[in-house]
Design an enzyme around this catalytic site. Structure first.
Site, PDB file in Angstrom:
ATOM      1  N   GLY A   1       0.765  -1.204   0.101  1.00  0.00           N
ATOM      2  CA  GLY A   1       0.118   0.030   0.045  1.00  0.00           C
ATOM      3  C   GLY A   1       0.812   1.179   0.088  1.00  0.00           C
ATOM      4  O   GLY A   1       1.886   1.351  -0.810  1.00  0.00           O
ATOM      5  N   ILE A   2       0.447   1.868   0.955  1.00  0.00           N
ATOM      6  CA  ILE A   2       1.185   3.424   1.101  1.00  0.00           C
ATOM      7  C   ILE A   2       2.736   3.302   1.242  1.00  0.00           C
ATOM      8  O   ILE A   2       3.612   3.912   0.645  1.00  0.00           O
ATOM      9  CB  ILE A   2       0.378   4.173   2.129  1.00  0.00           C
TER      10      ILE A   2
ATOM     11  N   ASP B   1       8.348  -7.124  13.560  1.00  0.00           N
ATOM     12  CA  ASP B   1       7.112  -6.702  13.983  1.00  0.00           C
ATOM     13  C   ASP B   1       7.422  -5.413  14.979  1.00  0.00           C
ATOM     14  O   ASP B   1       8.161  -5.501  15.609  1.00  0.00           O
ATOM     15  CB  ASP B   1       6.571  -7.794  15.028  1.00  0.00           C
TER      16      ASP B   1
ATOM     17  N   ALA C   1       3.668   1.184   9.174  1.00  0.00           N
ATOM     18  CA  ALA C   1       2.957  -0.234   9.485  1.00  0.00           C
ATOM     19  C   ALA C   1       1.628   0.302  10.329  1.00  0.00           C
ATOM     20  O   ALA C   1       1.822   1.149  11.077  1.00  0.00           O
ATOM     21  CB  ALA C   1       4.201  -0.878  10.231  1.00  0.00           C
ATOM     22  N   GLY C   2       0.774  -0.287  10.153  1.00  0.00           N
ATOM     23  CA  GLY C   2      -0.488  -0.228  10.789  1.00  0.00           C
ATOM     24  C   GLY C   2      -1.463  -1.114  10.476  1.00  0.00           C
ATOM     25  O   GLY C   2      -1.545  -1.700   9.578  1.00  0.00           O
TER      26      GLY C   2
ATOM     27  N   SER D   1      -4.114   9.882  10.244  1.00  0.00           N
ATOM     28  CA  SER D   1      -5.319   9.461   9.429  1.00  0.00           C
ATOM     29  C   SER D   1      -6.371  10.886   9.645  1.00  0.00           C
ATOM     30  O   SER D   1      -6.335  11.277  10.799  1.00  0.00           O
ATOM     31  CB  SER D   1      -5.862   8.408   9.742  1.00  0.00           C
TER      32      SER D   1
ATOM     33  N   TYR E   1      -9.248   2.742  16.256  1.00  0.00           N
ATOM     34  CA  TYR E   1      -8.271   3.271  15.375  1.00  0.00           C
ATOM     35  C   TYR E   1      -7.856   4.750  15.380  1.00  0.00           C
ATOM     36  O   TYR E   1      -7.106   5.519  15.055  1.00  0.00           O
ATOM     37  CB  TYR E   1      -8.888   2.653  14.035  1.00  0.00           C
TER      38      TYR E   1
ATOM     39  N   LYS F   1      -4.828   6.927  16.021  1.00  0.00           N
ATOM     40  CA  LYS F   1      -4.256   7.986  15.181  1.00  0.00           C
ATOM     41  C   LYS F   1      -4.112   9.495  15.938  1.00  0.00           C
ATOM     42  O   LYS F   1      -3.025  10.213  15.491  1.00  0.00           O
ATOM     43  CB  LYS F   1      -4.924   8.164  13.857  1.00  0.00           C
TER      44      LYS F   1
ATOM     45  N   ILE G   1      -7.728   6.086   0.628  1.00  0.00           N
ATOM     46  CA  ILE G   1      -6.794   5.728  -0.276  1.00  0.00           C
ATOM     47  C   ILE G   1      -6.593   4.349  -0.527  1.00  0.00           C
ATOM     48  O   ILE G   1      -6.864   3.464   0.001  1.00  0.00           O
ATOM     49  CB  ILE G   1      -5.116   5.959   0.386  1.00  0.00           C
TER      50      ILE G   1
HETATM   51  P1  NAD Z   1      -1.479  -1.992   4.130  1.00  0.00           P
HETATM   52  O1  NAD Z   1      -2.256  -2.994   5.019  1.00  0.00           O
HETATM   53  O2  NAD Z   1      -1.724  -2.072   2.614  1.00  0.00           O
HETATM   54  O3  NAD Z   1      -0.181  -1.878   4.591  1.00  0.00           O
HETATM   55  C1  NAD Z   1       0.387  -1.848   5.915  1.00  0.00           C
HETATM   56  C2  NAD Z   1       1.522  -2.718   6.160  1.00  0.00           C
HETATM   57  O4  NAD Z   1       1.917  -2.731   7.511  1.00  0.00           O
HETATM   58  C3  NAD Z   1       1.369  -4.280   5.553  1.00  0.00           C
HETATM   59  O5  NAD Z   1       2.462  -4.493   4.699  1.00  0.00           O
HETATM   60  C4  NAD Z   1       1.772  -4.991   6.904  1.00  0.00           C
HETATM   61  O6  NAD Z   1       1.951  -6.096   6.833  1.00  0.00           O
HETATM   62  C5  NAD Z   1       2.396  -4.182   7.735  1.00  0.00           C
HETATM   63  N1  NAD Z   1       2.317  -4.078   9.453  1.00  0.00           N
HETATM   64  C6  NAD Z   1       1.145  -4.264  10.099  1.00  0.00           C
HETATM   65  N2  NAD Z   1       1.420  -4.615  11.448  1.00  0.00           N
HETATM   66  C7  NAD Z   1       2.619  -4.537  11.381  1.00  0.00           C
HETATM   67  C8  NAD Z   1       3.636  -4.584  12.390  1.00  0.00           C
HETATM   68  N3  NAD Z   1       3.161  -5.046  13.776  1.00  0.00           N
HETATM   69  N4  NAD Z   1       4.923  -4.653  12.161  1.00  0.00           N
HETATM   70  C9  NAD Z   1       5.280  -4.348  11.120  1.00  0.00           C
HETATM   71  N5  NAD Z   1       4.620  -4.545   9.917  1.00  0.00           N
HETATM   72  C10 NAD Z   1       3.360  -4.195  10.087  1.00  0.00           C
HETATM   73  O7  NAD Z   1      -2.192  -0.342   4.634  1.00  0.00           O
HETATM   74  P2  NAD Z   1      -2.107   1.004   4.088  1.00  0.00           P
HETATM   75  O8  NAD Z   1      -3.669   1.195   3.741  1.00  0.00           O
HETATM   76  O9  NAD Z   1      -1.081   1.143   2.994  1.00  0.00           O
HETATM   77  O10 NAD Z   1      -1.863   1.870   5.251  1.00  0.00           O
HETATM   78  C11 NAD Z   1      -0.584   2.269   5.622  1.00  0.00           C
HETATM   79  C12 NAD Z   1      -0.759   3.308   6.652  1.00  0.00           C
HETATM   80  O11 NAD Z   1      -1.528   4.362   6.220  1.00  0.00           O
HETATM   81  C13 NAD Z   1      -1.357   2.863   8.058  1.00  0.00           C
HETATM   82  O12 NAD Z   1      -0.792   3.200   9.253  1.00  0.00           O
HETATM   83  C14 NAD Z   1      -2.914   3.221   7.656  1.00  0.00           C
HETATM   84  O13 NAD Z   1      -3.370   3.262   9.131  1.00  0.00           O
HETATM   85  C15 NAD Z   1      -2.471   4.655   7.366  1.00  0.00           C
HETATM   86  N6  NAD Z   1      -3.763   5.161   6.651  1.00  0.00           N
HETATM   87  C16 NAD Z   1      -4.236   4.560   5.472  1.00  0.00           C
HETATM   88  C17 NAD Z   1      -5.383   5.055   4.922  1.00  0.00           C
HETATM   89  C18 NAD Z   1      -5.973   4.379   3.661  1.00  0.00           C
HETATM   90  O14 NAD Z   1      -7.007   4.790   3.363  1.00  0.00           O
HETATM   91  N7  NAD Z   1      -5.228   3.529   2.974  1.00  0.00           N
HETATM   92  C19 NAD Z   1      -5.822   6.235   5.344  1.00  0.00           C
HETATM   93  C20 NAD Z   1      -5.533   6.951   6.410  1.00  0.00           C
HETATM   94  C21 NAD Z   1      -4.283   6.252   7.071  1.00  0.00           C
END
Ligand code: NAD
Length: 247
Positions: free
Chosen positions: A13-14, A57, A85-86, A134, A147, A151, A180
């Protein structure tokens, strides 16, 4: 020697878009993630680049310390950290257990703190940290009791770090994405959810991971040298919107 950048959650993802962007910008990049299979896929996608891939982790201090030591050994002292990571859950407050609440705080908030401390202990001449907050940490959104709290905590934690380390060549900022198009959102948002979100976003679409990565790359770079303790929304106008016409 060039300073390295670490992207936690960089296998998806991001985080993955950030890793690609930082590599394009010339950073040596360590991609750290708990998901070993996703890391292998990321390695295939980014092969040949100036990148290393580490399983850890972020809630485990020993694993994080070991991974960050390896980053310094292989790529040099740390100049950039992106905490992506989230985990996200969409659960009404009544159905949110204390266990789930703790788990979300542990990964999103404590995990970001653990990684920030690890980077501070291994920083080069300068360090820029960008944490993923977020819009759900800035506005009350249904289903985001844990959540959203995690954040909101990330934003405040970033501000305290910006304050305490501002005089030591460290900057700490956040980006606050709206919806996103990432694998997490593809899993979480039903067609009804998507309609509800689109009705509140003036730009009338979800953002792309690359659009968040561009904001993060800016905040990480010397171009943002006097920006500290700031939270930049990347949300298509969600936070500033009032009445929106019917679509
Ligand atoms: P995603 O699930 O695609 O990617 C998150 C990555 O974090 C994954 O690869 C996962 O394996 C890794 N992860 C989870 N727990 C972990 C841990 N304990 N240790 C190490 N790695 C770990 O998610 P995303 O949508 O790309 O989100 C990325 C960040 O952006 C997150 O913090 C999320 O809360 C934030 N965010 C996302 C959105 C959205 O709409 N996608 C909106 C606001 C905020």
């Amino acid at each position: 020697m060039k300073q390295s950048a670490v992207v936690t959650g960089g296998a998806s993802g991001i985080g993955l878009a950030v890793a690609e962007r930082l590599l394009d910008d010339g950073w040596p990049v360590a991609i750290l993630d708990a998901d070993a299979e996703a890391l292998t896929r990321a390695e295939d996608a980014l092969s040949g680049e100036n990148a290393i891939f580490l399983t850890a982790d972020v809630t485990d201090e020993d694993e994080v310390a070991e991974a960050f030591d390896e980053v310094v050994d292989r790529l040099g002292l740390i100049g950039g950290l992106v905490n992506s990571a989230g985990i996200a859950r969409d659960v009404p407050a009544e159905e949110t257990s204390a266990e789930l609440f703790r788990e979300i705080l542990d990964v999103n908030l404590v995990g970001s703190f653990i990684s920030a401390k690890a980077a501070l202990e291994r920083m080069g001449a300068t360090l820029s940290i960008v944490n993923l907050a977020s819009v759900s940490g800035l506005r009350a959104n249904r289903g985001r009791v844990a959540y959203g709290a995690s954040k909101a905590g990330v934003k405040l934690m970033s501000e305290v770090l910006a304050l305490e380390f501002g005089h030591r060549a460290v900057r700490v900022n956040c980006v606050a994405p709206g919806p996103i198009e990432s694998p997490a959102i593809a899993r979480m948002h039903s067609p009804e959810d998507r309609k509800r979100w689109l009705g509140r976003v003036p730009q009338g679409r979800y953002g792309e991971p690359e659009e968040v990565a561009a904001a993060i790359a800016f905040l990480l770079s010397p171009e943002a040298s006097y920006i500290n303790g700031h939270t930049l929304a990347v949300d298509g106008g969600f936070l500033s919107a009032g009445l929106i016409e019917e679509r």
